[in-house]
Design a protein around this motif. Structure first.
Motif, mmCIF file in Angstrom:
data_model
loop_
_atom_site.group_PDB
_atom_site.id
_atom_site.type_symbol
_atom_site.label_atom_id
_atom_site.label_comp_id
_atom_site.label_asym_id
_atom_site.label_seq_id
_atom_site.Cartn_x
_atom_site.Cartn_y
_atom_site.Cartn_z
ATOM 1 N N LYS A 8 0.847 -1.193 0.000
ATOM 2 C CA LYS A 8 0.000 0.000 0.000
ATOM 3 C C LYS A 8 0.884 1.244 0.000
ATOM 4 N N PHE A 131 -5.296 5.564 -0.065
ATOM 5 C CA PHE A 131 -4.208 4.618 -0.266
ATOM 6 C C PHE A 131 -4.320 4.007 -1.659
ATOM 7 N N GLU A 133 -3.334 0.562 -3.426
ATOM 8 C CA GLU A 133 -2.909 -0.803 -3.102
ATOM 9 C C GLU A 133 -2.597 -1.518 -4.409
#
Length: 187
Positions: A8, A131, A133
């Motif tokens: 991440k 985030f 990922e």
């Protein structure tokens, strides 16, 4: 049993990442709200073993079991992962309850999913931040991260649960394992 390998990146600029993904001819799979219930027994024995038992509701209802591998990687997170679509979310919740599991915590995110070659890209909007990922084979993940301009200095292998706990501590908020939106974002 599949191995899930991911990393991440905190605080990435989603618009910039989208622009690069489009330039790389990545395929946008969609955007949706995801609701998750994490189950454990009264002693929290699954958590102590690093095991995650999750019932997720998004476009489908999905039961997931994640278990740590025998060997850990330094720059990516790796788990043995079993997932299956379940027909009835509430029935599965009742089954897990009947087996002695209760909801340990719940969390939400808005997920935008892309496919960039062999790498699965998720732009995740959490109640405590954004985030990116990346999931796939380690070498492909790290190569795509470079192409997307994502610095390993902003990367983490922590779970969203751990990131939420750290954020709450940094913000001087009371501990709470749950992380849900006060008012859900538009999807």
């Amino acid at each position: 049993m599949a191995l899930e390998t991911e990393i991440k990146f905190k605080g990435a600029d989603f618009d910039r990442v989208r622009t690069i993904l489009l330039a790389l001819s990545a395929e946008r799979k969609g955007r949706w709200m995801e609701r998750n219930l994490v189950f454990d027994d009264a002693d929290r024995s699954l958590r102590r073993k690093g095991v995650l038992l999750r019932l997720r509701q998004d476009r489908n209802s999905v039961l997931t079991l994640k278990q740590p591998p025998a060997e850990e990687q330094e720059d990516v997170k790796v788990f043995h992962e079993h997932e299956t679509i379940v027909q009835d979310f509430e029935a599965m919740r009742a089954i897990l309850g009947g087996l002695g599991y209760t909801v340990a915590f719940r969390y939400e995110k808005v997920r935008e999913e892309w496919a960039a070659g062999e790498v699965h890209v998720c732009l995740d909007e959490m109640p405590f931040g954004q985030f990116v990922e990346l999931e796939g084979e380690r070498v492909a993940i790290l190569a795509l991260a470079r192409e997307l301009g994502l610095s390993l200095d902003t990367s983490t292998t922590a779970t969203y649960h751990a990131l939420n706990q750290a954020w709450r501590e940094e913000e001087g908020l009371a501990p709470d394992e749950n992380f849900v939106f006060e008012s859900p974002p538009d999807v």
